[in-house]
Design an enzyme around this catalytic site. Structure first.
Site, mmCIF file in Angstrom:
data_model
loop_
_atom_site.group_PDB
_atom_site.id
_atom_site.type_symbol
_atom_site.label_atom_id
_atom_site.label_comp_id
_atom_site.label_asym_id
_atom_site.label_seq_id
_atom_site.Cartn_x
_atom_site.Cartn_y
_atom_site.Cartn_z
ATOM 1 N N TYR A 173 9.807 5.443 -6.469
ATOM 2 C CA TYR A 173 9.262 4.081 -6.603
ATOM 3 C C TYR A 173 10.247 3.025 -6.112
ATOM 4 C CZ TYR A 173 5.018 5.783 -8.633
ATOM 5 O OH TYR A 173 3.811 6.422 -8.783
ATOM 6 N N GLN B 206 -6.401 -1.305 -5.399
ATOM 7 C CA GLN B 206 -5.740 -0.120 -5.953
ATOM 8 C C GLN B 206 -4.278 -0.089 -5.513
ATOM 9 O OE1 GLN B 206 -8.652 3.455 -5.386
ATOM 10 N NE2 GLN B 206 -9.325 1.784 -4.070
ATOM 11 N N ASN B 207 -3.926 -1.042 -4.652
ATOM 12 C CA ASN B 207 -2.571 -1.032 -4.098
ATOM 13 C C ASN B 207 -1.568 -1.614 -5.083
ATOM 14 O OD1 ASN B 207 -3.790 -0.021 -1.872
ATOM 15 N ND2 ASN B 207 -3.768 -1.933 -0.718
ATOM 16 N N VAL B 208 -0.363 -1.072 -5.024
ATOM 17 C CA VAL B 208 0.700 -1.566 -5.903
ATOM 18 C C VAL B 208 1.617 -2.541 -5.161
ATOM 19 C CG1 VAL B 208 0.643 0.325 -7.565
ATOM 20 C CG2 VAL B 208 1.981 0.601 -5.475
ATOM 21 N N ASP B 209 1.337 -2.754 -3.867
ATOM 22 C CA ASP B 209 2.098 -3.779 -3.133
ATOM 23 C C ASP B 209 1.539 -5.161 -3.471
ATOM 24 O OD1 ASP B 209 -0.006 -4.664 -1.234
ATOM 25 O OD2 ASP B 209 0.187 -2.661 -0.373
ATOM 26 N N HIS C 64 -4.067 -0.365 -10.319
ATOM 27 C CA HIS C 64 -3.075 0.699 -10.505
ATOM 28 C C HIS C 64 -1.661 0.166 -10.705
ATOM 29 C CE1 HIS C 64 -6.000 3.677 -8.324
ATOM 30 N NE2 HIS C 64 -6.356 3.408 -9.562
ATOM 31 N N GLY D 62 -10.568 -0.026 3.311
ATOM 32 C CA GLY D 62 -9.411 0.862 3.353
ATOM 33 C C GLY D 62 -9.163 1.687 2.109
ATOM 34 N N THR D 63 -10.231 2.179 1.541
ATOM 35 C CA THR D 63 -10.034 3.113 0.423
ATOM 36 C C THR D 63 -10.982 4.290 0.578
ATOM 37 O OG1 THR D 63 -10.275 3.497 -1.960
ATOM 38 C CG2 THR D 63 -11.473 1.626 -1.055
ATOM 39 N N SER D 64 -10.479 5.488 0.311
ATOM 40 C CA SER D 64 -11.315 6.682 0.412
ATOM 41 C C SER D 64 -12.253 6.770 -0.788
ATOM 42 C CB SER D 64 -10.438 7.924 0.499
ATOM 43 O OG SER D 64 -9.572 7.970 -0.617
HETATM 44 N N1 APR Z 1 -7.643 0.080 8.130
HETATM 45 C C1 APR Z 1 -8.610 0.354 7.237
HETATM 46 N N2 APR Z 1 -8.739 1.532 6.635
HETATM 47 C C2 APR Z 1 -7.843 2.476 6.945
HETATM 48 C C3 APR Z 1 -6.792 2.271 7.871
HETATM 49 C C4 APR Z 1 -6.714 0.987 8.489
HETATM 50 N N3 APR Z 1 -5.761 0.683 9.365
HETATM 51 N N4 APR Z 1 -6.054 3.417 7.946
HETATM 52 C C5 APR Z 1 -6.624 4.282 7.107
HETATM 53 N N5 APR Z 1 -7.709 3.733 6.505
HETATM 54 C C6 APR Z 1 -8.623 4.281 5.508
HETATM 55 C C7 APR Z 1 -8.782 5.788 5.537
HETATM 56 O O1 APR Z 1 -9.827 6.153 6.442
HETATM 57 C C8 APR Z 1 -9.160 6.069 4.079
HETATM 58 O O2 APR Z 1 -10.547 5.926 3.865
HETATM 59 O O3 APR Z 1 -8.062 3.972 4.256
HETATM 60 C C9 APR Z 1 -8.433 4.961 3.302
HETATM 61 C C10 APR Z 1 -7.166 5.400 2.602
HETATM 62 O O4 APR Z 1 -7.505 6.278 1.573
HETATM 63 P P1 APR Z 1 -6.401 6.825 0.548
HETATM 64 O O5 APR Z 1 -5.181 7.211 1.301
HETATM 65 O O6 APR Z 1 -7.087 7.840 -0.280
HETATM 66 O O7 APR Z 1 -5.989 5.562 -0.333
HETATM 67 P P2 APR Z 1 -6.703 4.947 -1.593
HETATM 68 O O8 APR Z 1 -8.177 5.079 -1.511
HETATM 69 O O9 APR Z 1 -6.121 3.583 -1.775
HETATM 70 O O10 APR Z 1 -6.157 5.867 -2.764
HETATM 71 C C11 APR Z 1 -6.544 5.585 -4.060
HETATM 72 O O11 APR Z 1 -5.086 7.214 -4.997
HETATM 73 O O12 APR Z 1 -2.999 8.132 -4.655
HETATM 74 C C12 APR Z 1 -3.776 7.341 -5.481
HETATM 75 O O13 APR Z 1 -3.147 5.632 -6.977
HETATM 76 C C13 APR Z 1 -3.182 5.967 -5.609
HETATM 77 O O14 APR Z 1 -4.229 3.814 -5.434
HETATM 78 C C14 APR Z 1 -4.179 5.111 -4.875
HETATM 79 C C15 APR Z 1 -5.470 5.871 -5.052
#
Ligand code: APR
Length: 238
Positions: free
Chosen positions: A58, A91-94, A109, A175-177
């Site tokens: 961290y 969900q970002n910690v930044d 988070h 930008g979240t899965s």
């Molecule tokens: N712009 C937009 N989306 C993007 C980009 C970009 N430049 N690059 C990647 N992505 C997308 C990917 O296609 C994916 O759908 O961002 C998503 C990232 O997904 P994850 O890596 O799973 O991140 P996130 O959804 O924030 O994870 C959730 O999981 O690890 C834990 O606590 C942590 O907050 C986090 C949570």
């Protein structure tokens, strides 16, 4: 100018929105973050077994985040606040949304720039970009730990976040899965029939996205496009 200011936009963001600011996403990197296995450092078990490594992980992330700058996606969302009531749920910690100027940012988070006592989760202090070391304590004598939600821990902010989504007139996901619960369930709280947009270069998985508008771009290009689209739909000159 039409009064769109009372309209509420809820925006759920994840690691993808910060990718173009140089902060790696989780799943795109195969669960490895700068060589660390996330599952091995972001859990209460890891903290019990090897707190030193957890702190190092961290501390590195905190340093990177403190040096990162918001990109055009964070800035586009901040600009939308000039015309709408915008609630960011990240969900970002930044702190890139805050750096971009967004006023209403809910961190599901936790936040890298905060630490808390292991004895009292309410005793939270600002540490900025500074590292946490073993032996650094809060005023109650408890070891400081990162103020982040680890896998398997409660997500206390989920309820206020769900309320915000349930009051939205427009829902945006960037930008979240959306594979990590309970955050992934938030979209279910959206009122029926409201416009819903997702900005992500990949095809969304695991959900029924049929009634969503998919802007299939990286956030840096897609979020400003989305801003322009929403302004146009409300006949606002950006
Ligand atoms: N712009 C937009 N989306 C993007 C980009 C970009 N430049 N690059 C990647 N992505 C997308 C990917 O296609 C994916 O759908 O961002 C998503 C990232 O997904 P994850 O890596 O799973 O991140 P996130 O959804 O924030 O994870 C959730 O999981 O690890 C834990 O606590 C942590 O907050 C986090 C949570």
């Amino acid at each position: 100018m039409p009064n769109a200011g009372s309209k509420k936009i809820a925006v759920i963001t994840g690691a993808g929105i910060s990718a173009e600011s140089g902060l790696a996403t989780f799943r795109d990197s195969g669960g490895l973050w700068e060589g660390y296995d996330i599952g091995q450092v972001a859990t209460p078990e890891a903290w019990r077994k090897d707190p030193q490594t957890v702190l190092e992980f961290y501390n590195l992330r905190r340093k990177q985040a403190s040096e990162a700058q918001p990109n055009s996606a964070h800035l586009a969302l901040a600009e939308l606040e000039h015309h709408f009531d915008v609630q960011i749920i990240t969900q970002n910690v930044d702190d890139l949304h805050e750096k971009a100027g967004s006023k209403n940012v809910l961190h599901l988070h936790g936040e890298l720039k905060k630490a808390r006592s292991v004895k009292n989760q309410e005793l939270i202090i600002d540490i900025g970009a500074k590292p946490i070391r073993m032996g650094d304590t809060a005023e109650d004598g408890g070891q400081l730990r990162p103020h982040v939600v680890w896998f398997g821990e409660m997500v206390p902010m989920i309820e206020p976040a769900a309320i915000q989504v349930s009051q939205a007139d427009i829902l945006v996901v960037i930008g979240t899965s959306l594979v990590v619960y309970p955050a992934a369930g938030l979209v279910e709280y959206a009122p029926a029939g409201i416009p819903k947009y997702i900005v992500d270069p990949s095809e969304p998985e695991l959900m029924n996205w049929n009634d969503w508008v998919h802007i299939k771009e990286k956030a840096g290009v897609g979020a400003p496009k989305l801003k322009d689209l929403i302004l146009k739909e409300h006949q606002i000159n950006g």
